[in-house]
Design an enzyme around this catalytic site. Sequence first.
Site, PDB file in Angstrom:
ATOM      1  N   HIS A  29      -4.337  -0.191   6.583  1.00  0.00           N
ATOM      2  CA  HIS A  29      -3.786   0.675   7.640  1.00  0.00           C
ATOM      3  C   HIS A  29      -4.593   0.643   8.933  1.00  0.00           C
ATOM      4  O   HIS A  29      -5.146   1.658   9.362  1.00  0.00           O
ATOM      5  CB  HIS A  29      -3.590   2.113   7.145  1.00  0.00           C
ATOM      6  CG  HIS A  29      -4.670   2.668   6.253  1.00  0.00           C
ATOM      7  ND1 HIS A  29      -5.982   2.700   6.611  1.00  0.00           N
ATOM      8  CD2 HIS A  29      -4.607   3.240   5.028  1.00  0.00           C
ATOM      9  CE1 HIS A  29      -6.690   3.262   5.642  1.00  0.00           C
ATOM     10  NE2 HIS A  29      -5.874   3.592   4.667  1.00  0.00           N
ATOM     11  N   HIS A  59     -10.299   1.274   2.522  1.00  0.00           N
ATOM     12  CA  HIS A  59      -9.994   2.325   3.488  1.00  0.00           C
ATOM     13  C   HIS A  59     -11.159   2.325   4.472  1.00  0.00           C
ATOM     14  O   HIS A  59     -12.235   2.816   4.162  1.00  0.00           O
ATOM     15  CB  HIS A  59      -9.872   3.688   2.784  1.00  0.00           C
ATOM     16  CG  HIS A  59      -9.546   4.796   3.747  1.00  0.00           C
ATOM     17  ND1 HIS A  59      -8.338   5.467   3.732  1.00  0.00           N
ATOM     18  CD2 HIS A  59     -10.252   5.330   4.766  1.00  0.00           C
ATOM     19  CE1 HIS A  59      -8.323   6.360   4.710  1.00  0.00           C
ATOM     20  NE2 HIS A  59      -9.471   6.309   5.349  1.00  0.00           N
ATOM     21  N   ASP A 114       1.401   2.781   3.442  1.00  0.00           N
ATOM     22  CA  ASP A 114       0.564   3.984   3.260  1.00  0.00           C
ATOM     23  C   ASP A 114       1.442   5.237   3.185  1.00  0.00           C
ATOM     24  O   ASP A 114       1.008   6.321   3.573  1.00  0.00           O
ATOM     25  CB  ASP A 114      -0.499   4.125   4.350  1.00  0.00           C
ATOM     26  CG  ASP A 114      -1.628   5.058   3.919  1.00  0.00           C
ATOM     27  OD1 ASP A 114      -1.767   5.318   2.705  1.00  0.00           O
ATOM     28  OD2 ASP A 114      -2.354   5.549   4.794  1.00  0.00           O
ATOM     29  N   HIS A 154       0.865  -1.194   0.000  1.00  0.00           N
ATOM     30  CA  HIS A 154       0.000   0.000   0.000  1.00  0.00           C
ATOM     31  C   HIS A 154       0.898   1.238   0.000  1.00  0.00           C
ATOM     32  O   HIS A 154       1.452   1.603   1.033  1.00  0.00           O
ATOM     33  CB  HIS A 154      -0.885  -0.016   1.256  1.00  0.00           C
ATOM     34  CG  HIS A 154      -1.840   1.124   1.356  1.00  0.00           C
ATOM     35  ND1 HIS A 154      -3.125   0.960   1.826  1.00  0.00           N
ATOM     36  CD2 HIS A 154      -1.728   2.452   1.067  1.00  0.00           C
ATOM     37  CE1 HIS A 154      -3.757   2.133   1.812  1.00  0.00           C
ATOM     38  NE2 HIS A 154      -2.914   3.055   1.365  1.00  0.00           N
ATOM     39  N   LYS A 188      -9.726  -0.641  -4.965  1.00  0.00           N
ATOM     40  CA  LYS A 188      -9.737   0.084  -3.691  1.00  0.00           C
ATOM     41  C   LYS A 188     -11.070   0.749  -3.427  1.00  0.00           C
ATOM     42  O   LYS A 188     -11.580   1.502  -4.256  1.00  0.00           O
ATOM     43  CB  LYS A 188      -8.628   1.143  -3.720  1.00  0.00           C
ATOM     44  CG  LYS A 188      -8.459   1.967  -2.454  1.00  0.00           C
ATOM     45  CD  LYS A 188      -7.820   1.153  -1.350  1.00  0.00           C
ATOM     46  CE  LYS A 188      -7.689   1.959  -0.066  1.00  0.00           C
ATOM     47  NZ  LYS A 188      -6.496   2.789  -0.047  1.00  0.00           N
ATOM     48  N   HIS A 210       1.429   5.352  -1.883  1.00  0.00           N
ATOM     49  CA  HIS A 210       0.956   6.433  -2.772  1.00  0.00           C
ATOM     50  C   HIS A 210       2.152   7.042  -3.489  1.00  0.00           C
ATOM     51  O   HIS A 210       3.058   7.571  -2.845  1.00  0.00           O
ATOM     52  CB  HIS A 210       0.234   7.508  -1.952  1.00  0.00           C
ATOM     53  CG  HIS A 210      -0.988   6.977  -1.275  1.00  0.00           C
ATOM     54  ND1 HIS A 210      -2.231   6.991  -1.847  1.00  0.00           N
ATOM     55  CD2 HIS A 210      -1.139   6.373  -0.074  1.00  0.00           C
ATOM     56  CE1 HIS A 210      -3.103   6.428  -1.035  1.00  0.00           C
ATOM     57  NE2 HIS A 210      -2.470   6.039   0.055  1.00  0.00           N
TER      58      HIS A 210
HETATM   59  O1  DOR Z   1      -3.158   9.887   5.386  1.00  0.00           O
HETATM   60  C1  DOR Z   1      -3.538   9.436   4.329  1.00  0.00           C
HETATM   61  N1  DOR Z   1      -3.067   9.911   3.154  1.00  0.00           N
HETATM   62  N2  DOR Z   1      -4.424   8.459   4.322  1.00  0.00           N
HETATM   63  C2  DOR Z   1      -4.979   8.014   3.198  1.00  0.00           C
HETATM   64  O2  DOR Z   1      -5.800   7.162   3.265  1.00  0.00           O
HETATM   65  C3  DOR Z   1      -4.622   8.601   1.883  1.00  0.00           C
HETATM   66  C4  DOR Z   1      -3.335   9.249   1.927  1.00  0.00           C
HETATM   67  C5  DOR Z   1      -3.088  10.176   0.742  1.00  0.00           C
HETATM   68  O3  DOR Z   1      -3.342   9.750  -0.383  1.00  0.00           O
HETATM   69  O4  DOR Z   1      -2.656  11.291   0.960  1.00  0.00           O
HETATM   70 ZN    ZN Z   2      -3.386   5.006   1.527  1.00  0.00          ZN
END
Ligand code: DOR
Ligand code: ZN
Length: 336
Positions: free
Chosen positions: A171, A136, A244, A13, A99, A15
């Site tokens: 998470h 999520h 995450d 997971h 997702k 980003h």
């Molecule tokens: O803190 C977070 N940031 N939680 C999430 O679920 C998404 C992530 C983001 O994409 O910035």
């Molecule tokens: Zn995330």
Amino acid sequence: MNSLEIRTPDDFHVHLRQGPAMAAYAARTARGFGRFMAMPNVVPPLTGPAALADYRRAVAAAVAASGYASTPLSCFKLVPGMGREAVLACAAAGAVAGKYYPTGSTTNASDGVPEPAAVADELAAMQDAGLVLSIHGEDPAAPALERERAFLDVVDGIVGSYPRLRVALEHLSCAESVRAVLSWPERVGATITAHHLSYAIDDLLGGGLRPELFCKPVLKSAADRAALLEAAVSGSPRFFFGSDSAPHPPEAKAAGAAGCYTAPVALSLLAAAFEEAGALDRLEAFVSVSGARFYGLGLNPGVLRLSREGWTVPAAVDGAVTPAAGRTLAWTAERI
Ligand code: DOR
Ligand code: ZN
């Protein structure tokens, strides 16, 4: 113990964003991890096979340019109206997961899912295709510290309604979620981040406010952290690593964006947390084995060496502030 070698880990997971910043984030993750699941809440979102394939190609090219051997895993964003055919087309385009973001629950989730009934056909298609439903798990209408707990009934409903669907609750942040995961069948697993294993809400706001520790789901109590750590070190195949890692540029963080950029420090934080629990010998199961098995993947070749060398985390890495910025961490990590 001053050094430890484990099989090359995976991050299920992460980003990586879109545009010019993506290459540095992808390279940072490729450095430590043999595979990684790139999240689809980019702009525009990954809701169809063409966007998914294009993004995967762009990420793979960035990884190749980094010189690290690492494989992106694809995850599409589930949106109402997507339809069964689009889900099956995403699977054919290589997706291993889709997702579920409750509408408005986090960054770029305004187009998310208002309730499971809104994606009933899509969930049935995912079940048929053997895709993992990545969730999520937060109810954005609940008070901030109760959002995850408040969503567990929704997850319970999905698990019950789709008896062959594999589900990854992402998470985990509280003890109730650990208990819930263990109460569900084995086709339900969960990721736990390095920051939820390392910090609690007092680290975020008990002294000076530390925005680099602000994420969703928000950090919970010390007792919740202890329950997460117990789950992570338990060796249970249900719990595995997903960072995450979620970088935001400083101006977005200053405006309150949720996300911890942990990719540069995650393996150091994990080693410290497992050491604190007296369980360094179980780190490999958590970060290199259980997630791969859950996703039906073989284990990575290669080795990651963790060394107790001590290093000071720079104020910013790749233009983003990481948890532990400016602090000294005991463990370094290097693929050998
Ligand atoms: O803190 C977070 N940031 N939680 C999430 O679920 C998404 C992530 C983001 O994409 O910035
Ligand atoms: Zn995330």
